[in-house]
Structure formats: C-alpha cells, structure tokens
Enzyme design. Structure first.
Site, PDB file in Angstrom:
ATOM      1  N   PRO A 166       0.837  -1.214   0.000  1.00 29.69           N
ATOM      2  CA  PRO A 166       0.000   0.000   0.000  1.00 29.69           C
ATOM      3  C   PRO A 166       0.864   1.253   0.000  1.00 29.69           C
ATOM      4  CG  PRO A 166       0.194  -0.832   2.225  1.00 29.69           C
ATOM      5  CD  PRO A 166       1.004  -1.757   1.352  1.00 29.69           C
ATOM      6  N   MET A 167       1.201   1.766  -1.181  1.00 20.67           N
ATOM      7  CA  MET A 167       2.094   2.923  -1.270  1.00 20.67           C
ATOM      8  C   MET A 167       1.289   4.200  -1.480  1.00 20.67           C
ATOM      9  SD  MET A 167       5.145   1.159  -3.458  1.00 20.67           S
ATOM     10  CE  MET A 167       4.005   0.100  -4.354  1.00 20.67           C
ATOM     11  N   CYS A 180       4.845   3.807   7.868  1.00 22.43           N
ATOM     12  CA  CYS A 180       5.005   4.980   7.008  1.00 22.43           C
ATOM     13  C   CYS A 180       6.112   5.891   7.530  1.00 22.43           C
ATOM     14  CB  CYS A 180       3.696   5.766   6.917  1.00 22.43           C
ATOM     15  SG  CYS A 180       3.823   7.238   5.871  1.00 22.43           S
ATOM     16  N   LYS A 225       1.485  -3.791   9.533  1.00 27.71           N
ATOM     17  CA  LYS A 225       2.758  -3.623   8.833  1.00 27.71           C
ATOM     18  C   LYS A 225       3.673  -2.755   9.690  1.00 27.71           C
ATOM     19  CE  LYS A 225       4.992  -2.320   4.515  1.00 27.71           C
ATOM     20  NZ  LYS A 225       4.904  -1.616   3.214  1.00 27.71           N
ATOM     21  N   GLY A 273      10.666  -5.146   1.069  1.00 30.29           N
ATOM     22  CA  GLY A 273      11.793  -4.240   0.916  1.00 30.29           C
ATOM     23  C   GLY A 273      12.892  -4.767   0.006  1.00 30.29           C
TER      24      GLY A 273
END
Length: 325
Positions: free
Chosen positions: A7-8, A98, A139, A200
């Site tokens: 989810p960017m 985030c 996350k 990542g």
C-alpha cells in the site's frame, strides 16, 4: 505462500491496483492508508480511497483488497475500523511503517515504533471492536532510529491480536536506502507465532530468491519492485507453481499502460492525469528501455489530447482496446 501488493501512499491507488492485479500473481492488495485522528470518517472517505468496496472488496481481477488505517488513537482507530467492516472491508490492516515526516509528526506510522506498548493497545482495541470473523493485520518497520526494539514491537503486534505481520526490513531513518535487512525478518519470525511477510528491496526474481534464503519466509509484499516490473509477482507465482518464470514484455505491458492512462483520464482532473502517468512511467524506466523513450517524449507534456496521440490511444485497434477495457 502469499504475494501481496504493498500500500504505497500517493502511488498505488485504485487505478494502479486494478492494472497490476490483472497482470497476475498477486494474492491480495492493500489500500493507501486512511488517516484517522479524532473522528469517525464518513462513508464517502472510504469509497474514495477504496472504491473496490462497491465490488465486494476486490479488484477487477478478483484480487481481495484490505483496508489500511494509520493513526495513534486506539479507540478512534477501532471505531473507524468497525465502520469500514460494515461497508464491506474483509480485512483491517494497521500501518506502523510509514516514514513520511508529516505523518510521523502527527504521531502516525513509523514513529509509533518507539512505543511498543501503544502498538499493543491499538491492535488490541481494533481486534476487540471489529467483528471476530474479520482478520486484523499489521505492517511495521524495524524501528524508528534503530532496531533495538524491533522484536518488542513485533511481539506487541502479535500479542495484541494481529494475525499477520508484514515487515519492511528497514528503519524509518533508513527510509528506502539499500540494503533491506532481511536477516531481521528471520529474527522477528522466531519471536512471534503469526505468519510474517518480508518487504523491501525485492526488485527481481533473483532478489526474491535471496530474500527467501536470508529471511526464511516464503511470503512477500512487493512495492516499488512490482510497480517497476509489473510481471514480478507473476514470475514468483510461476516458480511457486513449478513453472518457467518468463519476463513480461513491453508489448504485453503497452495495453495495460494505455488502460492506466484512460482510467486516469476518466477519474482525475486534466491537470493531474499527466502527472500520474509520468509517475508510473518513470518507475518503469528501471526495467524497460522503451519506457525511458516514452517518458522522454511526454515528460514536459501537460495536454491530455497530445498524450493520447503519443500513446496511440486514438488509433489503437478496436480489438486491443476491448482487451484492456
């Protein structure tokens, strides 16, 4: 084994979720984070950021979508999560990763990794409030300044009720700079009893092989690597199925790029649509020389109709258009 689309925020909106999940290989995706501060958000907010809720919380390809929240008020997050469930959210995901400064300054995202107790309280309240059949996931990064509390944070999430944890294998301060510390995913996997996904620096199939070897986990979440190489999840899925993992060609990608542009034209104001196309094209240049040539042509272009012509949208064959629309 699971392969998830990350989810960017500001990048993977409903348009790109739709396009990427139609390539194949993605088991589930997540919305951009829904920021919660002090009130119950209206249904319109959810439908704007997660229009898939109108279609059974899945993309056009049938890929399940989770609704992600970001914030620091346990009860407010819990109330909003419960409301999202009433709108059709099948899974609630909580963002503790985030790295954006504006988000962190308002006690959201990765800054909360300094407070494992608060992580536990947030997850516990959300888990206690949403219907029991709705999974709650989370996350995280490896920490804010350093990795000293990474294991404590992971334990806090799992003990609070998170049924799955995605680990972005860098701290907030490390941002997106290589390398990703996949060995820490292995350490986290050892101290929690819930499934862990690695995230990542997975840009290629070879990166995935190395990540799996170092982290000891098969499940992955793909972010920039998948946006830059849309066939990556499909390649990994092919390996999972014992098949030959072929690269996605530029000619195969072109119809999807056109569809992305046409959706952006319909859903965004004319002054914003070109920027969205350029954003994705710029990332595709990492994989495709043809994307570099196209990006050079349109990088200063703001006129949507001229971009239509450059993409060939006005002369595309009817059968090709039908295949992507």
């Amino acid at each position: 084994m699971q392969i998830a689309l990350a989810p960017m925020e500001g990048l993977v909106d409903e348009i790109l979720r739709d396009v990427l999940t139609r390539v194949g290989g993605i088991d589930w995706c997540v919305t951009e984070f829904i920021r919660v501060t002090e009130r119950l958000l209206p249904a319109a907010t959810y439908h704007k950021l997660a229009p898939e809720l109108f279609d059974g919380a899945q993309t056009r390809a049938g890929t399940p979508m989770r609704v992600q929240f970001l914030g620091s008020d346990p009860q407010c997050l819990a109330d909003n999560a419960a409301f999202a469930c009433s709108l059709g959210a099948p899974v609630i995901d909580l963002n503790f990763g985030c790295p954006a400064k504006t988000v962190n300054k308002s006690r959201g995202g990765a800054v909360l990794l300094r407070e494992p107790e608060l992580l536990h309280t947030i997850v516990r309240e959300v888990r206690r409030t949403v219907p029991t059949q709705i999974p709650v996931t989370a996350k995280m990064r490896l920490g804010f300044d350093d990795k000293s509390v990474a294991l404590d944070c992971a334990r806090a999430l799992a003990e609070g009720g998170a049924e799955q944890i995605v680990v972005h294998a860098r701290t907030k301060v490390e941002g997106y700079k290589p390398p990703a510390h996949w060995e820490w995913v292995a350490r986290i996997k050892e101290v929690v009893s819930v499934p862990v996904l690695a995230n990542g620096e997975i840009w290629t199939l070879e990166d995935w092989y190395r990540c799996r070897q170092i982290s000891g986990v098969d499940d992955v979440m793909l972010g920039r690597g998948l946006v830059s190489r849309p066939g990556l999840a499909r390649q990994i899925a092919a390996v999972r199925a014992g098949e030959q993992p072929g690269e996605m060609s530029w000619s195969e990608l072109q119809p999807l790029l056109l569809d992305f542009w046409q959706q952006a034209r319909r859903k965004l104001a004319p002054r914003y649509a070109p920027g969205r196309l350029k954003q994705w094209l710029a990332m595709l240049t990492r994989t495709y020389p043809e994307a570099s040539a196209l990006f050079a042509e349109i990088r200063r272009e703001q006129d949507c109709e001229r971009i239509d012509r450059l993409l060939g949208a006005t002369t595309v064959k009817a059968g090709w258009a039908e295949a992507v629309l």
